[in-house]
Design a protein around this motif. Structure first.
Motif, PDB file in Angstrom:
ATOM      1  N   SER A   1       0.670  -1.276   0.047  1.00  0.00           N
ATOM      2  CA  SER A   1       0.096  -0.060   0.082  1.00  0.00           C
ATOM      3  C   SER A   1       0.863   1.286  -0.002  1.00  0.00           C
ATOM      4  O   SER A   1       2.285   1.247   0.317  1.00  0.00           O
TER       5      SER A   1
ATOM      6  N   ALA B   1       0.671   3.670   1.953  1.00  0.00           N
ATOM      7  CA  ALA B   1       1.233   3.873   3.229  1.00  0.00           C
ATOM      8  C   ALA B   1       2.363   2.929   3.841  1.00  0.00           C
ATOM      9  O   ALA B   1       3.249   3.750   4.436  1.00  0.00           O
ATOM     10  N   ASP B   2       2.221   1.762   3.301  1.00  0.00           N
ATOM     11  CA  ASP B   2       3.656   0.920   3.798  1.00  0.00           C
ATOM     12  C   ASP B   2       4.768   1.384   3.221  1.00  0.00           C
ATOM     13  O   ASP B   2       5.694   1.287   3.868  1.00  0.00           O
TER      14      ASP B   2
ATOM     15  N   ILE C   1       5.491   4.312   2.518  1.00  0.00           N
ATOM     16  CA  ILE C   1       6.043   5.428   2.800  1.00  0.00           C
ATOM     17  C   ILE C   1       6.509   5.209   4.328  1.00  0.00           C
ATOM     18  O   ILE C   1       7.693   5.737   4.708  1.00  0.00           O
ATOM     19  N   ASN C   2       5.891   4.506   5.273  1.00  0.00           N
ATOM     20  CA  ASN C   2       6.247   4.250   6.688  1.00  0.00           C
ATOM     21  C   ASN C   2       7.205   3.177   6.727  1.00  0.00           C
ATOM     22  O   ASN C   2       7.900   3.234   7.833  1.00  0.00           O
TER      23      ASN C   2
ATOM     24  N   SER D   1       7.778  -1.074   6.244  1.00  0.00           N
ATOM     25  CA  SER D   1       6.933  -1.937   6.960  1.00  0.00           C
ATOM     26  C   SER D   1       7.750  -3.472   6.910  1.00  0.00           C
ATOM     27  O   SER D   1       8.577  -3.411   6.083  1.00  0.00           O
TER      28      SER D   1
ATOM     29  N   ASP E   1      -2.354   6.243  -4.771  1.00  0.00           N
ATOM     30  CA  ASP E   1      -3.308   6.901  -3.944  1.00  0.00           C
ATOM     31  C   ASP E   1      -3.353   8.288  -4.343  1.00  0.00           C
ATOM     32  O   ASP E   1      -2.560   9.197  -4.348  1.00  0.00           O
TER      33      ASP E   1
ATOM     34  N   LEU F   1       0.467  12.659   5.134  1.00  0.00           N
ATOM     35  CA  LEU F   1       1.149  11.373   5.116  1.00  0.00           C
ATOM     36  C   LEU F   1       1.351  10.477   6.252  1.00  0.00           C
ATOM     37  O   LEU F   1       1.067   9.426   6.332  1.00  0.00           O
ATOM     38  N   PHE F   2       1.441  11.194   7.393  1.00  0.00           N
ATOM     39  CA  PHE F   2       1.496  10.587   8.445  1.00  0.00           C
ATOM     40  C   PHE F   2       0.289  10.625   9.537  1.00  0.00           C
ATOM     41  O   PHE F   2       0.344   9.948  10.358  1.00  0.00           O
TER      42      PHE F   2
ATOM     43  N   GLU G   1      -2.804  11.298   9.042  1.00  0.00           N
ATOM     44  CA  GLU G   1      -4.312  11.084   8.295  1.00  0.00           C
ATOM     45  C   GLU G   1      -4.598  12.454   7.713  1.00  0.00           C
ATOM     46  O   GLU G   1      -4.750  12.542   6.587  1.00  0.00           O
TER      47      GLU G   1
END
Ligand SMILES: [Zn+2]
Ligand SMILES: [Zn+2]
Length: 370
Positions: free
Chosen positions: A125, A127-128, A130-131, A133, A254, A286-287, A289
């Motif tokens: 995803s 988000a994954d 970016i962060n 995982s 996204d 991005l972090f 929400e």
């Protein structure tokens, strides 16, 4: 190990060399230091690896940019840290060698027994990506046999020296004046045969397994980047090292965050009245929400606001890119009569000519009638 040399210097090209120049320069270096031309020459192999590493980085736009920006650390953070040996160079570039050398040189050196590389794609995803995982994956692969630990022999038995070639792996035929040496057909060059094969692996020394692996996805990884998991490819035969697993990361799109390098572009829709009077509204982050963002009165359609340092983390923890908020102004189409009246009054007070609603309806009705 000596300090790494500058990649452009290794290839002998300038910093702004084109893709074609880079390829040409690499071809020259690879030919010069090719193991087939320099058998057993460790220094040549080192240069061969060095040139391959430089080419891998400089010929790839993204890695090149990371290198230009951060030096040798850049591509390393993107998951690339060079090649361990010429075998790995061959298996990595594969078809490129046939392309570069017109098939003149063999690609992979034969009989090394090293396991083949595996390739797979992994969707993550946005988000994954970016962060960062971790993902559990299952890889069907061949692994060194547990029962015989790769020897291929049943417990208590040992391979026998091949009787056909007397353990040499090669057989020599005489044809007139010539002697012709070929690989032994019985042991296929191994020099030994297994008389009592391991029951688990039927004497191959490897068995098919489903390996459970944890893949670490580095924060900030981009669509299309490839991670290498050393030793997670096919198991090598008779104790030779395993190949690598190459995992290409596919990042889901996204629409709230369109990526450009380490920046993201976010469309933000506000109404005509909000744009005119100013507003505080929630925008995607991005972090977090969503975060509140203040738009001044008189914000224009197409205006771009930059949230500094709110973009994507640069690989290796060197800060973050920016977030660009692109303003879209929505013109209402669902105004009721009181709203129309007040806007009309406002337009009149400001001396801005607007369409006469009756005249407009008449026009439309007239057109419909005819
Ligand atoms: Zn076995
Ligand atoms: Zn033989």
């Amino acid at each position: 190990m000596a300090a790494k040399r500058d990649y452009y210097e290794v290839l002998g090209v300038s910093k702004d060399a084109s893709a074609a120049e880079v390829k040409k320069a690499y071809r020259k270096k690879a030919l010069e230091f090719h193991p087939d031309r320099n058998p057993g020459d460790a220094a040549a192999e080192e240069s061969f690896k060095e040139a391959a590493e430089a080419f891998e980085v400089v010929s790839d736009d993204q890695k090149r940019q990371l290198y230009d920006q951060f030096g040798h650390e850049g591509p390393k953070q993107a998951g690339f840290s060079g090649f361990r040996g010429s075998d790995e160079v061959f298996s990595h570039f594969g078809d490129l060698f046939a392309d570069l050398f017109g098939g003149g040189f063999g690609g992979r050196r034969s009989d090394s027994g090293r396991g083949a590389d595996l390739r797979m794609r992994l969707e993550v995803s946005f988000a994954d990506a970016i962060n960062g995982s971790e993902r559990e994956i299952t890889v069907p692969r061949k692994q060194v046999c547990d029962t015989c630990t790769g020897t291929g022999c049943a417990e208590g038995s040992r391979p026998k020296s091949c009787g056909y070639c007397q353990g040499r792996g090669q057989v020599v035929h005489r044809q007139g004046f010539f002697t012709v040496q070929t690989t032994c057909p019985k042991c296929r060059g191994e020099g030994q045969t297994i008389t009592d094969p391991c029951r688990t692996c039927s004497g191959t020394g490897v068995q098919q397994v489903e390996s459970e692996l944890t893949i670490k996805i580095p924060a900030g990884v981009d669509h299309g980047q490839t991670l290498r998991v050393q030793g997670a490819g096919q198991g090598g035969t008779r104790g030779a090292p395993s190949g690598s697993l190459y995992v290409q990361i596919l990042v889901a799109e996204d629409e709230r965050f369109v990526r450009e390098e380490f920046d993201v572009h976010t469309p933000v829709e506000i109404t005509m009245l909000q744009a005119s009077l100013g507003c505080v509204i929630d925008v995607p982050d991005l972090f977090d929400e969503e975060v509140e963002y203040e738009f001044d009165p008189g914000t224009q359609p197409g205006e771009v606001f930059v949230r500094k340092g709110k973009g994507i983390p640069v690989l290796g923890g060197r800060g973050r890119g920016d977030q660009h908020l692109h303003v879209k102004v929505k013109i209402p189409t669902d105004l009721d009569s009181p709203a129309i009246e007040s806007l009309r009054a406002l337009a009149e007070a400001r001396g801005e000519p607007v369409a006469d609603p009756r005249g407009f309806f008449e026009k439309v009705l007239g057109r419909k009638r005819s």
